[in-house]
Design an enzyme around this catalytic site. Structure first.
Site, PDB file in Angstrom:
ATOM      1  N   ARG A  39     -22.307 -12.674  14.145  1.00  0.00           N
ATOM      2  CA  ARG A  39     -21.453 -12.671  15.345  1.00  0.00           C
ATOM      3  C   ARG A  39     -22.212 -12.244  16.595  1.00  0.00           C
ATOM      4  NH1 ARG A  39     -15.818 -10.380  12.717  1.00  0.00           N
ATOM      5  NH2 ARG A  39     -14.919 -12.436  12.428  1.00  0.00           N
ATOM      6  N   LYS A 200      -4.594 -11.047   2.173  1.00  0.00           N
ATOM      7  CA  LYS A 200      -3.745 -10.675   3.320  1.00  0.00           C
ATOM      8  C   LYS A 200      -2.503 -11.547   3.370  1.00  0.00           C
ATOM      9  CE  LYS A 200      -7.267 -10.661   6.239  1.00  0.00           C
ATOM     10  NZ  LYS A 200      -7.951 -10.774   7.513  1.00  0.00           N
ATOM     11  N   GLY A 358     -13.334 -14.095   7.106  1.00  0.00           N
ATOM     12  CA  GLY A 358     -14.430 -13.154   6.907  1.00  0.00           C
ATOM     13  C   GLY A 358     -14.884 -13.101   5.456  1.00  0.00           C
ATOM     14  N   GLY A 381      -7.965 -15.567  10.790  1.00  0.00           N
ATOM     15  CA  GLY A 381      -6.609 -15.819  11.275  1.00  0.00           C
ATOM     16  C   GLY A 381      -6.577 -16.916  12.328  1.00  0.00           C
TER      17      GLY A 381
HETATM   18  P1  ADP Z   1     -10.383 -13.814   4.394  1.00  0.00           P
HETATM   19  O1  ADP Z   1     -11.100 -12.623   4.977  1.00  0.00           O
HETATM   20  O2  ADP Z   1     -11.342 -14.893   3.983  1.00  0.00           O
HETATM   21  O3  ADP Z   1      -9.276 -14.310   5.262  1.00  0.00           O
HETATM   22  P2  ADP Z   1      -8.695 -12.099   2.787  1.00  0.00           P
HETATM   23  O4  ADP Z   1      -9.126 -10.936   3.615  1.00  0.00           O
HETATM   24  O5  ADP Z   1      -7.285 -12.548   2.899  1.00  0.00           O
HETATM   25  O6  ADP Z   1      -9.690 -13.337   3.005  1.00  0.00           O
HETATM   26  O7  ADP Z   1      -8.887 -11.752   1.233  1.00  0.00           O
HETATM   27  C1  ADP Z   1     -10.130 -11.447   0.652  1.00  0.00           C
HETATM   28  C2  ADP Z   1      -9.957 -10.470  -0.499  1.00  0.00           C
HETATM   29  O8  ADP Z   1      -9.036 -10.949  -1.460  1.00  0.00           O
HETATM   30  C3  ADP Z   1     -11.252 -10.223  -1.237  1.00  0.00           C
HETATM   31  O9  ADP Z   1     -11.631  -8.874  -1.039  1.00  0.00           O
HETATM   32  C4  ADP Z   1     -10.899 -10.502  -2.712  1.00  0.00           C
HETATM   33  O10 ADP Z   1     -11.448  -9.548  -3.589  1.00  0.00           O
HETATM   34  C5  ADP Z   1      -9.390 -10.385  -2.706  1.00  0.00           C
HETATM   35  N1  ADP Z   1      -8.744 -11.080  -3.827  1.00  0.00           N
HETATM   36  C6  ADP Z   1      -8.687 -12.396  -4.063  1.00  0.00           C
HETATM   37  N2  ADP Z   1      -8.028 -12.640  -5.208  1.00  0.00           N
HETATM   38  C7  ADP Z   1      -7.655 -11.443  -5.727  1.00  0.00           C
HETATM   39  C8  ADP Z   1      -6.930 -11.023  -6.886  1.00  0.00           C
HETATM   40  N3  ADP Z   1      -6.450 -11.915  -7.769  1.00  0.00           N
HETATM   41  N4  ADP Z   1      -6.747  -9.704  -7.068  1.00  0.00           N
HETATM   42  C9  ADP Z   1      -7.232  -8.813  -6.182  1.00  0.00           C
HETATM   43  N5  ADP Z   1      -7.909  -9.139  -5.071  1.00  0.00           N
HETATM   44  C10 ADP Z   1      -8.126 -10.436  -4.836  1.00  0.00           C
HETATM   45 MG    MG Z   2     -10.637 -10.544   4.991  1.00  0.00          MG
END
Ligand code: ADP
Ligand code: MG
Length: 399
Positions: A39, A200, A358, A381
């Site tokens: 970034r 999230k 992220g 987001g």
């Molecule tokens: P992004 O940052 O790409 O938008 P998120 O922040 O929503 O993604 O989610 C990422 C997190 O989700 C990771 O830390 C991952 O470990 C967790 N995750 C994904 N599937 C599971 C699951 N089945 N149980 C617990 N954590 C999970």
């Molecule tokens: Mg995230």
């Protein structure tokens, strides 16, 4: 609607003060060292262009979630240092940029100087888009540049409030990001598939609802899927889920079934009793068959195979969210397998693949496949809202 102005529309700016909203929300280690500096590097084209033309460059960013109060752990001071090494030049750090001395401190900077302002979220007015904080920002500068696509889905003082008060422009990184997204998605390719995973859930449900009216296939994985499975009365044991959102999940399933979108939920999953590397309790289970003391931590092989089939018949993929707890082996398996399939189809030319987020980016980097997808967005987001067709307030204000 008019088109946002870019740096090419700026007139003579020598000696003027530019206020540039960047996204320097970077990981900072215990030792104070900046981790991934993607970034920081992304901001260089804008910052160098403004310096070259003789402007004073003030950089504005948030870091973490200090909740409106100065918090040492979220200071941008270490980032100023890292940015200075990257730039190969001094980067001033303005700890107090709203007080009486702030304007004088800025007036002492010379043409081409760069200064980073302390974390915008040290002020409550940032997230509430308070008019006082926005004018404190505007008072420091002659014009405003938004170069933070990943922060543009939030109507904050540094993304919207200040942009209303100053002549405003799009920075190079923001321009590039929008160009890449528009090029990838502009041709209306069908059938289209969205894969949404991650954790999230509450913050993604609205977007999910929007997406389900736009894409042909919506594949739900990660912890996000657990909430849907629980809503359908499947046993999810101790899995991470947001039980209070089961009704919202059912609403999305219902509205999708009335439209053209097919929702795909996991049929089998990888479960364990504890989230540790290679737990002995690891097994694959059908979603009907998860025990009360188990957690769903990844998609199972049958679900992965079905997902790959859907991708084979798709022209466009929009992906946000890892499909399992990928930080802990072997729960990266389904995320890597699906990234591999998306990369292969993209190389073959049968799929346009877009990913953002992220943790999604971290997972893709770990798999070594980032460069094989059509475009990987800096936004999480913001990326999801943009592809779902939701107007981003930080972009709207520039038009
Ligand atoms: P992004 O940052 O790409 O938008 P998120 O922040 O929503 O993604 O989610 C990422 C997190 O989700 C990771 O830390 C991952 O470990 C967790 N995750 C994904 N599937 C599971 C699951 N089945 N149980 C617990 N954590 C999970
Ligand atoms: Mg995230």
């Amino acid at each position: 609607m008019s088109v946002p102005q870019t740096l090419d529309d700026l007139g003579e700016i020598a000696g003027q003060v530019a206020l540039v909203r960047v996204d320097f929300n970077v990981p900072i280690g215990e030792d104070g060292a900046v981790g991934d500096d993607t970034r920081l590097r992304a901001s260089l084209p804008t910052v160098m262009a403004l310096r070259r033309r003789g402007a004073v460059v003030l950089l504005l960013s948030h870091l973490g979630r200090p909740k409106g109060k100065p918090t040492a752990a979220f200071s941008l001071a270490p980032v100023a240092q890292a940015y200075s090494s990257l730039l190969g030049d001094e980067v001033h750090f303005l700890e107090d940029w709203t007080g009486a001395g702030a304007k004088r401190a800025v007036s002492e900077l010379e043409a081409g100087d760069v200064a980073l302002l302390e974390n915008t979220r040290f002020y409550a007015g940032e997230e509430s888009n308070g008019p006082e904080l926005a004018s404190a920002m505007a008072d420091l500068a002659d014009f405003y540049v938004n170069d933070a696509f990943s922060a543009s889905h939030r109507a904050h003082a540094s993304t919207v409030g200040v942009a209303r008060l100053l002549p405003s422009y799009m920075g190079r990184a923001l321009q590039d990001e929008l160009g890449a997204l528009q090029e990838a998605i502009g041709h209306g390719r069908e059938p289209s598939t969205a894969i949404i995973g991650g954790a999230k859930i509450s913050s993604k449900l609205d977007v999910l609802e929007q997406l389900s009216t736009k894409v042909d296939n919506l594949i739900i994985g990660g912890a996000m899927a657990n909430t849907f499975l629980a809503a359908l009365k499947k046993p999810i044991g101790k899995s991470l889920a947001e039980r209070n959102l089961e009704d919202a999940a059912l609403r999305i399933l219902k509205s999708a079934s009335q439209g053209k979108c097919q929702i795909h939920l996991p049929e089998d999953v990888v479960v364990a009793r504890e989230l540790t590397p290679h737990p002995v309790s690891l097994r694959t289970a059908l979603v009907e068959d998860v025990a009360a003391d188990e957690m769903i931590l990844d998609l199972g092989p049958r679900t992965v195979a079905k997902t790959v089939d859907v991708l084979r018949s798709s022209q466009l993929l929009i992906w946000n969210g890892p499909l399992g707890a990928f930080e802990t082996p072997p729960f990266e398996t389904s995320t890597f397998a699906i990234a591999q399939a998306a990369a292969e189809l993209t190389r073959k030319g049968s799929l346009i693949s877009l990913a953002g987020g992220g943790d999604t980016l971290a997972a893709l980097n770990k798999s070594g496949l980032t460069a094989d997808l059509t475009h990987v967005s800096t936004g999480g987001g913001a990326f999801l809202e943009w592809v779902a067709g939701i107007a981003l307030p930080g972009l709207q204000v520039l038009t």
